[in-house]
Design an enzyme around this catalytic site. Structure first.
Site, PDB file in Angstrom:
ATOM      1  N   GLN A  61       2.372  25.264  54.236  1.00 57.38           N
ATOM      2  CA  GLN A  61       2.299  26.110  53.036  1.00 57.38           C
ATOM      3  C   GLN A  61       3.178  25.578  51.900  1.00 57.38           C
ATOM      4  O   GLN A  61       4.364  25.304  52.090  1.00 57.38           O
ATOM      5  CB  GLN A  61       2.740  27.545  53.341  1.00 57.38           C
ATOM      6  CG  GLN A  61       2.469  28.472  52.152  1.00 57.38           C
ATOM      7  CD  GLN A  61       3.055  29.851  52.292  1.00 57.38           C
ATOM      8  OE1 GLN A  61       4.264  30.016  52.373  1.00 57.38           O
ATOM      9  NE2 GLN A  61       2.197  30.859  52.304  1.00 57.38           N
ATOM     10  N   CYS A 100       4.705  35.511  47.688  1.00 58.59           N
ATOM     11  CA  CYS A 100       6.138  35.741  47.913  1.00 58.59           C
ATOM     12  C   CYS A 100       6.712  36.647  46.806  1.00 58.59           C
ATOM     13  O   CYS A 100       6.550  36.359  45.618  1.00 58.59           O
ATOM     14  CB  CYS A 100       6.902  34.417  47.961  1.00 58.59           C
ATOM     15  SG  CYS A 100       8.663  34.679  48.261  1.00 58.59           S
ATOM     16  N   LYS A 142      -2.802  32.420  49.963  1.00 60.09           N
ATOM     17  CA  LYS A 142      -2.300  33.710  50.472  1.00 60.09           C
ATOM     18  C   LYS A 142      -1.742  34.517  49.307  1.00 60.09           C
ATOM     19  O   LYS A 142      -0.936  34.018  48.522  1.00 60.09           O
ATOM     20  CB  LYS A 142      -1.201  33.450  51.510  1.00 60.09           C
ATOM     21  CG  LYS A 142      -0.599  34.699  52.135  1.00 60.09           C
ATOM     22  CD  LYS A 142       0.230  34.326  53.363  1.00 60.09           C
ATOM     23  CE  LYS A 142       0.839  35.526  54.046  1.00 60.09           C
ATOM     24  NZ  LYS A 142       2.088  35.971  53.430  1.00 60.09           N
ATOM     25  N   ASN A 208      -3.675  40.689  56.663  1.00 58.37           N
ATOM     26  CA  ASN A 208      -2.276  40.625  57.092  1.00 58.37           C
ATOM     27  C   ASN A 208      -1.511  41.867  56.625  1.00 58.37           C
ATOM     28  O   ASN A 208      -1.731  42.366  55.527  1.00 58.37           O
ATOM     29  CB  ASN A 208      -1.652  39.346  56.512  1.00 58.37           C
ATOM     30  CG  ASN A 208      -0.131  39.325  56.608  1.00 58.37           C
ATOM     31  OD1 ASN A 208       0.560  39.315  55.600  1.00 58.37           O
ATOM     32  ND2 ASN A 208       0.391  39.317  57.808  1.00 58.37           N
ATOM     33  N   GLY A 209      -0.617  42.307  57.494  1.00 57.35           N
ATOM     34  CA  GLY A 209       0.259  43.430  57.178  1.00 57.35           C
ATOM     35  C   GLY A 209       0.325  44.417  58.325  1.00 57.35           C
ATOM     36  O   GLY A 209      -0.698  45.033  58.664  1.00 57.35           O
ATOM     37  N   ASP A 210       1.499  44.513  58.959  1.00 54.58           N
ATOM     38  CA  ASP A 210       1.750  45.518  60.004  1.00 54.58           C
ATOM     39  C   ASP A 210       0.850  45.402  61.224  1.00 54.58           C
ATOM     40  O   ASP A 210       0.552  46.423  61.856  1.00 54.58           O
ATOM     41  CB  ASP A 210       1.601  46.938  59.430  1.00 54.58           C
ATOM     42  CG  ASP A 210       2.721  47.298  58.482  1.00 54.58           C
ATOM     43  OD1 ASP A 210       3.740  46.583  58.460  1.00 54.58           O
ATOM     44  OD2 ASP A 210       2.579  48.311  57.754  1.00 54.58           O
TER      45      ASP A 210
END
Ligand SMILES: Cc1cc2nc3c(=O)[nH]c(=O)nc-3n(C[C@H](O)[C@H](O)[C@H](O)COP(=O)(O)O)c2cc1C
Length: 324
Positions: A61, A100, A142, A208-210
Site C-alpha cells: 500500500q 487514512c 481503499k 471493511n469495518g468491525d
C-alpha cells in the site's frame, strides 16, 4: 468469498501477515508506505515493503498525493529496483491509501484528504494503474464513506472509471475516525453506483469495518461486497480467518495454542527487527492476544517492563492468563 487482512501501520508486517495467511487470509495488505520517502530511497521505508517466506499474496500500500510520484513509487515497488528491496515472492498488487484519517497525513493532502478532491484521486489512480497494467498486477484503492458525509458512491465511480481493479470501502467517515460502529449499508450505496463493474467482474468490491464474526462479514456480502477485509479484530485473534472461512467447522483455540502462537510471533518479530525494537513492538501486539483473559492486566504490565526476548517469553510462558 475472499477474506483479506486489512492494512494496519505498526502491525501488518511480514510476521503478522504470515500468521494470518496460515489462518486462511486470502491476501494481506502491507503497512502504508510513503511514496515520497520510497522515491527518496529511504531505507526504513523500504523495510515496510519487505515480503517474507510463507506469506499469503501481499498487496503493497502506497500513500501520497502526487500522481507522478505515486506512479514512480509503484514502479519501484513492482520492479524491485530500490535499495533494501527484499521479496520472497513478488507483490500481488498495489493499493492506494485514500482513507487514512490521521491529522499528520491529511494535513499533507494524503489519505482521506483525497476524498475531498475526486478529480485528483482519479488522476492518481490512472497514473498508478498505468504502471500496474504494464507490470501485470491489479490496482486497488481503499477509501472511506466520505469526509464527513456519504460521498463514497461518486468517489467509487471516479476511481473505478480511472482503472481501479478493486475498491475497498471502510464504512466510516473521516470524521468518525475509528468510532462509532461501521455502517455496512454504505457498501450498498457504493455497490449501486458501480454495480455494472462489480457484477461484470471488472472491479472487486471489498467491505471493511468491525468484522469480528461471520455474521458481521455477511452484512457486507448482502450489501454487494465480493470480499471482506478484517482489521483490528485480527490483531488478537488471527484464528478469525479460519472462522470466517469455515464457520460451521471452526474450533476456537485453547490457551496453549494462543500462548504458543504469541511466543512464536514475538520470536519472529525479534528475528526480523532485532531484540530492542522487536520486544518493544511486541508489547502492544501481545496485549491484543491477552485482552479480556483473567490476569491479563498484570501480565500486560510485566510485559511492558520486559526488555529481552527471554524475559518476554518467560512471562508469557509462566502466566496463569495463558493457561487452561
Ligand atoms: C493501528 C491501525 C493502523 C492502521 N493503518 C492503516 C494503514 O496503514 N492503511 C490503511 O489503509 N488503513 C489503516 N488502518 C485502517 C484499517 O485498515 C481499517 O480500515 C480500519 O481499522 C477499520 O477496520 P476494522 O474495524 O476491522 O478495524 C489502520 C487501522 C489501525 C487500527
Amino acid at each position: 468469498m475472499r477474506i483479506a487482512l486489512a492494512p494496519m501501520a505498526g502491525y501488518t508486517d511480514s510476521v503478522f501477515r504470515r500468521i494470518c495467511g496460515e489462518m486462511g487470509a486470502d491476501y494481506a495488505v502491507s503497512e502504508m508506505i510513503s511514496a515520497a520517502a520510497l522515491v527518496m530511497k529511504d531505507r526504513k521505508t523500504a523495510e515496510l515493503a519487505k515480503i517474507g517466506e510463507g506469506e499469503p499474496p501481499v498487496v503493497l500500500q502506497l500513500f501520497g498525493h502526487d500522481p507522478a510520484l505515486m506512479a514512480e513509487a509503484a514502479e519501484l515497488l513492482l520492479s524491485g529496483d530500490y535499495p533494501g528491496c527484499s521479496y520472497a515472492s513478488p507483490p500481488a498488487g498495489i493499493d492506494i491509501n485514500m482513507g487514512c484519517p490521521v491529522r499528520k497525513i491529511v494535513s499533507n493532502g494524503d489519505g482521506s484528504a483525497l476524498m475531498l478532491d475526486p478529480p485528483l484521486a482519479a488522476r492518481i489512480t490512472a497514473a498508478v494503474k498505468e504502471v500496474c497494467a504494464r507490470r501485470g498486477v491489479p490496482l486497488s484503492v481503499k477509501f472511506r464513506m466520505g469526509w464527513d458525509s456519504l460521498t463514497a458512491p461518486d468517489f467509487a465511480r471516479a476511481v473505478v472509471s480511472a482503472g481501479a481493479d478493486r475498491i475497498t470501502l471502510h464504512c466510516r467517515t473521516r470524521e468518525q475516525m475509528y468510532m462509532p460502529s461501521a455502517d455496512p449499508s454504505a457498501a450498498g450505496a457504493v455497490f449501486a453506483a458501480v454495480k455494472e463493474e462489480i457484477l461484470g467482474g471488472k472491479t472487486a468490491f471489498c467491505g471493511n469495518g468491525d468484522i469480528d464474526c461471520p455474521e458481521a462479514a455477511e452484512r457486507y456480502f448482502i450489501n454487494g461486497c465480493t470480499e471482506a477485509a478484517v482489521g483490528r479484530a485480527a490483531l488478537g485473534n488471527p484464528w478469525l480467518f479460519r472462522q470466517l472461512k469455515d464457520p460451521a467447522g471452526f474450533v476456537p483455540p485453547g490457551k496453549d495454542e494462543i500462548r504458543a502462537l504469541v511466543i512464536r510471533m514475538v520470536e519472529d518479530v525479534v528475528r526480523e527487527k532485532g531484540e530492542i525494537r522487536g520486544v518493544r513492538e511486541s508489547r502492544s501486539r501481545a496485549a491484543y492476544f491477552i485482552r479480556g483473559l483473567r490476569g491479563s492486566a498484570a501480565l500486560r504490565d510485566s510485559l511492558n517492563h520486559a526488555d529481552t526476548l527471554s524475559d518476554f517469553v518467560r512471562l508469557l510462558d509462566g502466566s496463569e492468563a495463558l493457561r487452561d
